[in-house]
Structures are given as structure tokens and as C-alpha cells.
Design a protein around this motif. Sequence first.
Motif, PDB file in Angstrom:
ATOM      1  N   VAL A 112       0.770  -1.109   0.069  1.00 20.82           N
ATOM      2  CA  VAL A 112      -0.036   0.137  -0.013  1.00 20.82           C
ATOM      3  C   VAL A 112       0.809   1.159  -0.163  1.00 20.82           C
ATOM      4  CG1 VAL A 112      -1.668   1.444   1.143  1.00 20.82           C
ATOM      5  CG2 VAL A 112      -1.755  -1.312   1.273  1.00 20.82           C
ATOM      6  N   PHE A 113       0.720   2.001  -1.119  1.00 17.35           N
ATOM      7  CA  PHE A 113       1.585   3.164  -1.123  1.00 17.35           C
ATOM      8  C   PHE A 113       0.868   4.593  -0.714  1.00 17.35           C
ATOM      9  CE2 PHE A 113       2.718   0.000  -4.154  1.00 17.35           C
ATOM     10  CZ  PHE A 113       3.878  -0.157  -4.203  1.00 17.35           C
ATOM     11  N   PRO A 114       1.883   5.788  -0.739  1.00 15.66           N
ATOM     12  CA  PRO A 114       1.317   7.195  -0.677  1.00 15.66           C
ATOM     13  C   PRO A 114       0.849   7.393  -1.857  1.00 15.66           C
ATOM     14  CG  PRO A 114       3.677   6.944   0.140  1.00 15.66           C
ATOM     15  CD  PRO A 114       3.365   5.623  -0.354  1.00 15.66           C
ATOM     16  N   ALA A 115      -0.059   8.520  -1.892  1.00 13.70           N
ATOM     17  CA  ALA A 115      -0.684   8.791  -3.121  1.00 13.70           C
ATOM     18  C   ALA A 115       0.083   9.369  -4.229  1.00 13.70           C
ATOM     19  CB  ALA A 115      -1.961   9.838  -2.690  1.00 13.70           C
ATOM     20  N   ASP A 116       1.333   9.927  -3.808  1.00 13.46           N
ATOM     21  CA  ASP A 116       2.151  10.423  -4.744  1.00 13.46           C
ATOM     22  C   ASP A 116       3.100   9.468  -5.142  1.00 13.46           C
ATOM     23  OD1 ASP A 116       3.386   9.978  -2.421  1.00 13.46           O
ATOM     24  OD2 ASP A 116       4.464  12.317  -2.169  1.00 13.46           O
ATOM     25  N   LYS A 125      12.420   0.297  -4.896  1.00 13.31           N
ATOM     26  CA  LYS A 125      12.818   1.421  -4.159  1.00 13.31           C
ATOM     27  C   LYS A 125      11.933   2.313  -3.834  1.00 13.31           C
ATOM     28  CE  LYS A 125      17.650   1.389  -6.161  1.00 13.31           C
ATOM     29  NZ  LYS A 125      18.687   2.251  -6.784  1.00 13.31           N
ATOM     30  N   SER A 126      10.453   2.407  -4.242  1.00  8.92           N
ATOM     31  CA  SER A 126       9.459   3.151  -4.025  1.00  8.92           C
ATOM     32  C   SER A 126       8.866   2.800  -2.539  1.00  8.92           C
ATOM     33  CB  SER A 126       8.250   2.532  -4.950  1.00  8.92           C
ATOM     34  OG  SER A 126       8.707   2.683  -6.269  1.00  8.92           O
ATOM     35  N   GLN A 127       8.957   4.145  -1.926  1.00 12.39           N
ATOM     36  CA  GLN A 127       8.428   4.031  -0.483  1.00 12.39           C
ATOM     37  C   GLN A 127       7.060   3.593  -0.529  1.00 12.39           C
ATOM     38  OE1 GLN A 127       8.621   7.728   1.718  1.00 12.39           O
ATOM     39  NE2 GLN A 127       6.729   6.943   2.700  1.00 12.39           N
ATOM     40  N   TYR A 128       6.777   2.387   0.539  1.00  6.42           N
ATOM     41  CA  TYR A 128       5.335   2.150   0.419  1.00  6.42           C
ATOM     42  C   TYR A 128       5.063   2.205   2.358  1.00  6.42           C
ATOM     43  CZ  TYR A 128       7.889  -2.054   2.392  1.00  6.42           C
ATOM     44  OH  TYR A 128       8.685  -2.895   3.195  1.00  6.42           O
ATOM     45  N   TYR A 129       3.666   2.179   2.468  1.00  2.00           N
ATOM     46  CA  TYR A 129       3.402   2.536   3.889  1.00  2.00           C
ATOM     47  C   TYR A 129       3.212   1.018   4.524  1.00  2.00           C
ATOM     48  CZ  TYR A 129       1.635   7.092   3.443  1.00  2.00           C
ATOM     49  OH  TYR A 129       1.585   8.521   3.317  1.00  2.00           O
ATOM     50  N   LEU A 292       1.275   4.226  15.302  1.00  2.00           N
ATOM     51  CA  LEU A 292       2.004   3.634  14.593  1.00  2.00           C
ATOM     52  C   LEU A 292       1.184   2.898  13.469  1.00  2.00           C
ATOM     53  CD1 LEU A 292       3.753   1.586  17.291  1.00  2.00           C
ATOM     54  CD2 LEU A 292       4.397   3.513  16.518  1.00  2.00           C
ATOM     55  N   SER A 293      -0.039   3.073  13.409  1.00  2.00           N
ATOM     56  CA  SER A 293      -0.873   2.507  12.301  1.00  2.00           C
ATOM     57  C   SER A 293      -1.648   3.491  11.642  1.00  2.00           C
ATOM     58  CB  SER A 293      -1.981   1.337  13.082  1.00  2.00           C
ATOM     59  OG  SER A 293      -2.868   2.041  13.737  1.00  2.00           O
ATOM     60  N   GLU A 294      -1.081   4.808  11.596  1.00  2.00           N
ATOM     61  CA  GLU A 294      -1.778   5.812  10.938  1.00  2.00           C
ATOM     62  C   GLU A 294      -1.047   6.189   9.683  1.00  2.00           C
ATOM     63  OE1 GLU A 294      -2.912   9.105  13.411  1.00  2.00           O
ATOM     64  OE2 GLU A 294      -4.383   7.856  14.456  1.00  2.00           O
ATOM     65  N   PHE A 295      -1.786   6.529   8.605  1.00  2.00           N
ATOM     66  CA  PHE A 295      -0.876   6.761   7.415  1.00  2.00           C
ATOM     67  C   PHE A 295      -1.913   8.027   6.906  1.00  2.00           C
ATOM     68  CE2 PHE A 295      -0.113   2.510   8.168  1.00  2.00           C
ATOM     69  CZ  PHE A 295       1.316   2.692   8.299  1.00  2.00           C
ATOM     70  N   GLU A 296      -1.381   9.139   6.576  1.00  2.00           N
ATOM     71  CA  GLU A 296      -2.183  10.636   6.209  1.00  2.00           C
ATOM     72  C   GLU A 296      -2.463  10.600   4.925  1.00  2.00           C
ATOM     73  OE1 GLU A 296      -3.103  12.691   8.128  1.00  2.00           O
ATOM     74  OE2 GLU A 296      -2.297  12.080   9.951  1.00  2.00           O
ATOM     75  N   ASN A 297      -1.682  10.033   3.932  1.00  2.00           N
ATOM     76  CA  ASN A 297      -1.991  10.069   2.591  1.00  2.00           C
ATOM     77  C   ASN A 297      -1.993   8.787   1.783  1.00  2.00           C
ATOM     78  OD1 ASN A 297      -2.478  11.752   0.383  1.00  2.00           O
ATOM     79  ND2 ASN A 297      -0.207  11.824  -0.238  1.00  2.00           N
ATOM     80  N   ILE A 298      -2.896   7.759   2.035  1.00  2.00           N
ATOM     81  CA  ILE A 298      -2.855   6.370   1.364  1.00  2.00           C
ATOM     82  C   ILE A 298      -3.558   6.499  -0.168  1.00  2.00           C
ATOM     83  CG2 ILE A 298      -3.901   4.200   1.525  1.00  2.00           C
ATOM     84  CD1 ILE A 298      -3.812   4.403   4.550  1.00  2.00           C
TER      85      ILE A 298
END
Length: 385
Positions: A112-116, A125-129, A292-298
Motif C-alpha cells: 500500500v503506497f502514498p498517493a504521490d 525502491k518506491s516508498q510504501y506504507y 504506529l498504524s496511521e497513514f495520512e496520504n494512502i
Amino acid sequence: MAAVRVPLWAVCVLRVALATVYFQEEFLDGERWRNRWVQSTNDSQFGHFRLSSGKFYGHKEKDKGLQTTQNGRFYAISARFKPFSNKGKTLVIQYTVKHEQKMDCGGGYIKVFPADVDQKNLSGKSQYYIMFGPDICGFDIKKVHVILHFKNQYHSNKKPIRCKVDGFTHLYTLILRPDLTYEVKIDGQAIESGSIEYDWNLTSLKKMEKSLAESKDWEQDEEGKPQDWEKHFLDASANKPSDWNSELDGDWQAPMLQKPPYQDGLKPEGIDKDVWLHQKMKNTNYLTEYDLSEFENIGAIGLELWQVRSGTIFDNFLITDSEEYAENFGKATWGETKDPEREMDDIQAKEEVKKAREEDEKELSMGNFEGKESNFKRFHRRNEL
């Protein structure tokens, strides 16, 4: 006025109706899936997906999903949805995966990734949540990954969770709750649960934040120290344990010791203020301040993995805030086709056994059996995984 009793089924329907579904994909509209999913072009050697229900299935159309098609390849594909924050809400991630090829080495997990996230350049290498799902390689690795991104680092669940290793479709569910508890389910059954803080080795990070907060309180109370600020101090004689892993456990801190009450107003000499612990905490609820389980921009979900032998099918993706909706969705998809899928596989297996025996009998009748291995034996060896 007498109270109106609402039937339980009506309450359940209302709860499901109030569920927020952030993403849901069943691949029921044929090749239109290509309009929603973006294949990464970061590497020309990335493997390609096709829509398939496999060699055996419970329902030919409902069981169609993204299938890997090329051996010895990396894969990278993703789908975007309206960005959201799960702050203060339960987050449920669910999907089905089928290792029809009887996986020997490769991933079956999702990210699951950030929206950007740059979908066209998606790679390892892509950042993921969040990374969640099965990973199999040889006899040693047969695990379910649950990796969370927190404070610019990736943290794995320290509890070993065994995945399914057969060739059938299985339902994987991850639940992250706002009270910092979690649950992992396979085929609708809970197989692991606990505290996100402790099961991800993140207690040391919490302690660091607590210490920083206390240091600020000290600075503010320079002139008028709280009455109990000098009751505790660090144990200078303590040594870091030999098995302490800084990467997993964080920076080691010496334990605190309590000083006996002082007499005649005397204060200890030679102890710097920085080693004393101020007991007063302005925010006693600091644990939930750093969720620890909160992500702002899924905003995206994808497959970024490696497979030695291709053939895995991914289907029935779901991201929602409702555990009940996820359970019902699992029953309506995987739950409806899992038994027919096994029945079809059993029928095919019996037909192949029958065909292998007939070929052996034909070879024997023609006198061509000498020096050849039985087709029946070869069939069984192919299925010894």
C-alpha cells in the motif's frame, strides 16, 4: 413510549451500509482492468500480467485475477484511488492469492503506497506504507510479511506467521485498529494478533519520544522544579545486554533507580540534572499520540515482487474501514468459490491419473515399455510439492 427493539440483522445491515470502501477490485469487467492498473516501465525486464482464472477454479469469471506470466522476473504494477487518512479509524486490507504453480520461490504479497507514488517508475525502491502477504522460498521461508513504515524506517512484525503453501486460493486479511491492536487472518480465521507497539519492536521509539517530552518539561521548570523531580536517576553501573540489537530494539537506555528520601534538606552532590528523571508527564496519553498504524496520504495499492516460477493469481482486493464489510466481502467472493475450486482440481487430478495409466497400458501392449519410466509415476512426481 415503549422502546422499539431493532432486530440484530438490521443492525448488521446498517453497520455494513456505513462502511467506507476506499478500494475494491474483482476484475469482473474483462480487459478494462488495464485502464485502472498501471504497469511500471522502470525496468524493461519486468514481467507482465494477464487476466486469468487459472487451470482450475470455482467460477471461471469470478475467479479471474492478475496472473504472473514469466519465470524468473520482477513484477511491478499498481492501481490508484482517492487519497485518504486512516487517522482514528480501523484499516482493513484484504485480497486473495493463489499459487497455482505451487510456489517454490517468490512473493505473493501486496504493498500500500502514498498517493504521490510514481506508478510508471514503481520499483523496489518506491516508498510504501504497508507490505502484507505471503513470501515463499525453499524450505526455510514460508511466512506472512507484515511490514509497517514508521518514522522513515520499515519495521517487521517480530512474530513468525506461517503462510499457506498449497496451490489453492487463500484469503489474506490485515486489520490495524486505532487502539494500536492488530489482527492477521487467513481464510477468515485469526492466526495472529496483539499490540502494534510491542509486536513491531517499537517500544524503544516510544521511550525516546517520552524522554524528549520530559526534557522539554525540565527546561520549562528550570526555576520551579516539581517536588518529585529528583527522586529517580539513571543506573550508571548498568551495561547494555550482549543480545541487544540496536536496529530492532532501538537505542539502549540504562534503567532508572529510585533514591531514598533526603534528610535535612540536603541534596545529592555531583549528579548532573540531565541524568535525573522528572516524573511529571504533561501528556499521560503519549502512546496514542504516536499512532504506529496511521497513514495520512494512502492512495495506491500494488504488486512489487519477484517470482522464480510464474502463475500466481491475485484477486478480490479490498481496502475499507469496516471489519464486518471485509468479512462479508470475503464470504461473497472467496467463500463462494473455494469449495468448487477444490472439486475441479480433484476431478482434473483423477482424469490425469486415468490418462497416465491408459498411456502405460498402451505402451505395454505395443511392447514399447522396456527402458521407459511409467507415465503414472511421472505424474505423481510432478505433484510431489
